[in-house]
Design a protein around this motif. Sequence first.
Motif, short mmCIF file in Angstrom:
data_model
loop_
_atom_site.label_atom_id
_atom_site.label_comp_id
_atom_site.label_asym_id
_atom_site.label_seq_id
_atom_site.Cartn_x
_atom_site.Cartn_y
_atom_site.Cartn_z
N UNK A 193 0.84 -1.21 0.00
CA UNK A 193 0.00 0.00 0.00
C UNK A 193 0.87 1.25 0.00
N UNK A 194 0.26 2.36 -0.36
CA UNK A 194 0.85 3.67 -0.14
C UNK A 194 0.49 4.12 1.27
N UNK A 195 1.49 4.53 2.05
CA UNK A 195 1.24 5.00 3.41
C UNK A 195 0.98 6.50 3.35
N UNK A 196 -0.19 6.91 3.80
CA UNK A 196 -0.56 8.33 3.73
C UNK A 196 0.26 9.13 4.74
N UNK A 197 0.87 10.24 4.30
CA UNK A 197 1.63 11.07 5.25
C UNK A 197 0.72 11.75 6.27
N UNK A 198 -0.58 11.87 5.90
CA UNK A 198 -1.55 12.50 6.82
C UNK A 198 -2.86 11.74 6.73
N UNK A 199 -3.32 11.19 7.84
CA UNK A 199 -4.61 10.52 7.87
C UNK A 199 -5.42 11.07 9.04
N UNK A 200 -6.73 10.87 8.96
CA UNK A 200 -7.63 11.53 9.92
C UNK A 200 -8.61 10.52 10.51
N UNK A 201 -8.82 10.62 11.83
CA UNK A 201 -9.86 9.82 12.48
C UNK A 201 -11.20 10.52 12.37
N UNK A 202 -12.23 9.71 12.17
CA UNK A 202 -13.58 10.26 12.02
C UNK A 202 -14.52 9.55 13.00
N UNK A 203 -15.66 10.19 13.26
CA UNK A 203 -16.70 9.56 14.06
C UNK A 203 -17.72 8.91 13.13
#
Length: 484
Positions: free
Chosen positions: A73-83
Amino acid sequence: MNAMKSRYEAVIGLEVHAQMTTATKIFCGCSTAFGAPPNSHTCPVCLGLPGALPVLNRKVVEFAIRAGLASRCTIAPRSVFARKNYFYPDLPKGYQISQYELPICIGGHLEIETKEGARKTIGITRIHMEEDAGKLIHPGEGSGYSHVDLNRAGIPLLEIVSEPDMRSADEAVAYLRKLHQTVVYLGICDGNLEEGSFRCDANVSVRLQGAARFGTRAELKNINSFRFVKQAIEYEIERQIDLVECGGTVVQETRLFDSVSGVTRSMRSKEEAHDYRYFPDPDLVPVIVSAEWIDEVRTALPELPEAKIDRFTTALNLSRQDAELLAADRALADYFEACVAVHNNPKGCANWVMGEVLRGLNESGLSVAACPLTPENLGGMVARIDDGTISGKIAKTVFQEMWDSGKSADRIIEEKGLRQVTDSGAIEGIVDEIIAANAEQAAQYRAGKEKVFGFFVGQVMKASKGKANPQAVNDILRHKLAQG
């Protein structure tokens, strides 16, 4: 009927939930240990109490990066948690913290071997981190209530979502086994299906062969065995084909698989993403992964099964079949290599590991980690076979004694006087006695009855209590019998 069904093609995608083997939960310091008394591994954070704030477990992110790298996979430099908002009794906050628009891993793949022996690439859409929900315990039919155990709430999960690239239940199982093997090799999931550490949702639809558009899919929820995945998918494919052929319409829904009756049953209508009202979790900052961190994780990755199989076949000269069996389980592969490190006879060590060691483990119900026979002792025994100290037959006695007592091969050989007789004079004396005592059989052999030779070998080995060197016995017997 079969001709009718051959007109259709199944389209299958899997969503796998793998519980991570971190010591603590994803957003708090509670233990992840399985089997504790209900609600004993909980705190205000995983109970969802007002004012409690989550703090991300760094190890969870590292494990996600490992999974992403291993599946290309490509590892995202920025990822976000969501509800992810939905109500269920074992979801204490009324929402689940997950990832949606910006997951940590995207666009990977795994290779499987199909039933026909061909290689096939299965795409991975995304891998994201999330927390597990709790568990409902139903005392029994008619009780009118259920218990809620929140020990599992907040256990870190990886959700691994495949592309709809599988076209049969067999391909789905092959992919699932490959993924299971990968996460266990990586050390990020124990892979225990019975405890729910590794479970799968299957999205199944059918379409006419050659059609471009997918059919309406049904989701088969929380299947926790390879056998049940195969049964559930095969039943669902048949159900949908029969439904379409009879003029019905497949409904997009979530279904449960009843392993007793072997059928899937409707559970609820399938939610769409907008039903969950995703939005970024305001209590958690974005996850920033540096290139240096990715390189650090990549450097620490263990050797994965395919690479191990290639090394076993090239460097250790094992057959592909032997290499695949040994590499199927990381603990077994490590055991084998520790054995070879003691005595460099890969084929000899492999034969004992694949034969007597696996047989003993299966009969005892033990894991490789709990094996009572150390690889050092097994390697020592193979060395004694190779240097002629004991025969292969005596080795079986030595093996069992090592298994039962934990003693080394050398100690057992000395204590029990099992050292092989290689002195030709001693063997000649035994052979002379056996031939003299069995003159009739000797005459039969000399008259051309070759099968009688086995009788003499058996008698000599019996007289020597199995200690005579088999090759020396054969050579001396033939020479002596020919002299008559």
